[in-house]
Design a protein around this motif. Structure first.
Motif, PDB file in Angstrom:
ATOM      1  N   THR A  39       0.826  -1.208   0.000  1.00 43.67           N
ATOM      2  CA  THR A  39       0.000   0.000   0.000  1.00 43.67           C
ATOM      3  C   THR A  39       0.858   1.255   0.000  1.00 43.67           C
ATOM      4  O   THR A  39       0.646   2.170  -0.802  1.00 43.67           O
ATOM      5  N   TYR A  40       1.831   1.315   0.902  1.00 50.52           N
ATOM      6  CA  TYR A  40       2.686   2.506   0.994  1.00 50.52           C
ATOM      7  C   TYR A  40       3.545   2.697  -0.251  1.00 50.52           C
ATOM      8  O   TYR A  40       3.718   3.811  -0.737  1.00 50.52           O
ATOM      9  N   LEU A  41       4.102   1.610  -0.786  1.00 50.83           N
ATOM     10  CA  LEU A  41       4.918   1.721  -1.994  1.00 50.83           C
ATOM     11  C   LEU A  41       4.082   2.181  -3.181  1.00 50.83           C
ATOM     12  O   LEU A  41       4.536   2.986  -3.999  1.00 50.83           O
ATOM     13  N   LYS A  42       2.861   1.704  -3.261  1.00 52.69           N
ATOM     14  CA  LYS A  42       1.972   2.114  -4.358  1.00 52.69           C
ATOM     15  C   LYS A  42       1.593   3.586  -4.224  1.00 52.69           C
ATOM     16  O   LYS A  42       1.638   4.335  -5.198  1.00 52.69           O
ATOM     17  N   LYS A  43       1.241   4.020  -3.032  1.00 50.18           N
ATOM     18  CA  LYS A  43       0.880   5.424  -2.807  1.00 50.18           C
ATOM     19  C   LYS A  43       2.049   6.358  -3.093  1.00 50.18           C
ATOM     20  O   LYS A  43       1.855   7.489  -3.531  1.00 50.18           O
ATOM     21  N   ALA A  44       3.272   5.871  -2.868  1.00 48.89           N
ATOM     22  CA  ALA A  44       4.471   6.675  -3.128  1.00 48.89           C
ATOM     23  C   ALA A  44       4.852   6.662  -4.610  1.00 48.89           C
ATOM     24  O   ALA A  44       5.765   7.368  -5.019  1.00 48.89           O
ATOM     25  N   GLY A  45       4.153   5.846  -5.402  1.00 48.65           N
ATOM     26  CA  GLY A  45       4.458   5.777  -6.829  1.00 48.65           C
ATOM     27  C   GLY A  45       5.654   4.911  -7.165  1.00 48.65           C
ATOM     28  O   GLY A  45       6.202   4.992  -8.262  1.00 48.65           O
ATOM     29  N   LEU A  46       6.075   4.070  -6.234  1.00 44.56           N
ATOM     30  CA  LEU A  46       7.253   3.232  -6.450  1.00 44.56           C
ATOM     31  C   LEU A  46       6.910   1.893  -7.102  1.00 44.56           C
ATOM     32  O   LEU A  46       7.771   1.274  -7.718  1.00 44.56           O
ATOM     33  N   ILE A  47       5.669   1.448  -6.926  1.00 42.27           N
ATOM     34  CA  ILE A  47       5.182   0.255  -7.606  1.00 42.27           C
ATOM     35  C   ILE A  47       3.800   0.557  -8.184  1.00 42.27           C
ATOM     36  O   ILE A  47       3.167   1.547  -7.809  1.00 42.27           O
ATOM     37  N   ALA A  48       3.365  -0.299  -9.088  1.00 41.74           N
ATOM     38  CA  ALA A  48       2.036  -0.149  -9.683  1.00 41.74           C
ATOM     39  C   ALA A  48       1.425  -1.525  -9.874  1.00 41.74           C
ATOM     40  O   ALA A  48       2.128  -2.539  -9.901  1.00 41.74           O
ATOM     41  N   ASN A  49       0.112  -1.539 -10.001  1.00 38.50           N
ATOM     42  CA  ASN A  49      -0.627  -2.764 -10.292  1.00 38.50           C
ATOM     43  C   ASN A  49      -1.344  -2.562 -11.627  1.00 38.50           C
ATOM     44  O   ASN A  49      -2.496  -2.151 -11.656  1.00 38.50           O
ATOM     45  N   VAL A  55       2.235  -6.956  -9.936  1.00 34.21           N
ATOM     46  CA  VAL A  55       2.897  -5.827  -9.291  1.00 34.21           C
ATOM     47  C   VAL A  55       4.175  -5.560 -10.062  1.00 34.21           C
ATOM     48  O   VAL A  55       4.964  -6.477 -10.304  1.00 34.21           O
ATOM     49  N   VAL A  56       4.374  -4.291 -10.462  1.00 35.75           N
ATOM     50  CA  VAL A  56       5.589  -3.926 -11.190  1.00 35.75           C
ATOM     51  C   VAL A  56       6.224  -2.704 -10.537  1.00 35.75           C
ATOM     52  O   VAL A  56       5.541  -1.887  -9.932  1.00 35.75           O
ATOM     53  N   ILE A  57       7.521  -2.620 -10.675  1.00 31.92           N
ATOM     54  CA  ILE A  57       8.227  -1.446 -10.184  1.00 31.92           C
ATOM     55  C   ILE A  57       8.092  -0.345 -11.234  1.00 31.92           C
ATOM     56  O   ILE A  57       8.177  -0.604 -12.432  1.00 31.92           O
ATOM     57  N   THR A  58       7.883   0.864 -10.783  1.00 28.94           N
ATOM     58  CA  THR A  58       7.730   2.000 -11.689  1.00 28.94           C
ATOM     59  C   THR A  58       9.103   2.601 -12.000  1.00 28.94           C
ATOM     60  O   THR A  58      10.091   2.286 -11.322  1.00 28.94           O
ATOM     61  N   PRO A  59       9.161   3.483 -12.992  1.00 30.32           N
ATOM     62  CA  PRO A  59      10.429   4.167 -13.254  1.00 30.32           C
ATOM     63  C   PRO A  59      10.947   4.913 -12.016  1.00 30.32           C
ATOM     64  O   PRO A  59      12.154   4.894 -11.738  1.00 30.32           O
ATOM     65  N   LEU A  60      10.042   5.529 -11.256  1.00 27.67           N
ATOM     66  CA  LEU A  60      10.467   6.203 -10.025  1.00 27.67           C
ATOM     67  C   LEU A  60      11.019   5.185  -9.029  1.00 27.67           C
ATOM     68  O   LEU A  60      12.041   5.434  -8.380  1.00 27.67           O
ATOM     69  N   GLY A  61      10.375   4.029  -8.928  1.00 27.45           N
ATOM     70  CA  GLY A  61      10.869   2.981  -8.047  1.00 27.45           C
ATOM     71  C   GLY A  61      12.256   2.506  -8.449  1.00 27.45           C
ATOM     72  O   GLY A  61      13.121   2.283  -7.604  1.00 27.45           O
ATOM     73  N   GLU A  62      12.475   2.375  -9.748  1.00 26.85           N
ATOM     74  CA  GLU A  62      13.802   1.976 -10.235  1.00 26.85           C
ATOM     75  C   GLU A  62      14.845   3.041  -9.916  1.00 26.85           C
ATOM     76  O   GLU A  62      15.971   2.723  -9.540  1.00 26.85           O
TER      77      GLU A  62
END
Length: 77
Positions: A39-49, A55-62
């Motif tokens: 939940t926290y990683l998704k809200k931070a934009g670090l992962i997406a569904n 579940v995938v890592i976003t460019p920001l997460g990378e």
């Protein structure tokens, strides 16, 4: 998320006792923490569904991983 939980339990070498621990409401502590982490990683934009059960890592997460930023709850919030 089962794959994520399996990976994390192996990565952190959790014992059977760790995996059986419960929260006061009776739910599984480990599953609860993994769910809140998602939940926290998704809200931070670090992962997406992008679709159900994916579940995938976003460019920001990378970028955060590449920068070796320490992921704390305060950072994610």
């Amino acid at each position: 998320m089962q794959e994520v939980r399996d990976y994390c339990s192996s990565k952190f070498d959790l014992s059977e006792e760790d995996m059986r621990a419960t929260i006061p409401s009776g739910g599984n502590l480990f599953c609860n923490r993994v769910s809140w982490t998602q939940t926290y990683l998704k809200k931070a934009g670090l992962i997406a569904n992008p679709e159900r059960a994916v579940v995938v890592i976003t460019p920001l997460g990378e970028k955060v991983l590449d920068d070796k930023t320490k992921l704390t709850l305060d950072f994610v919030k």
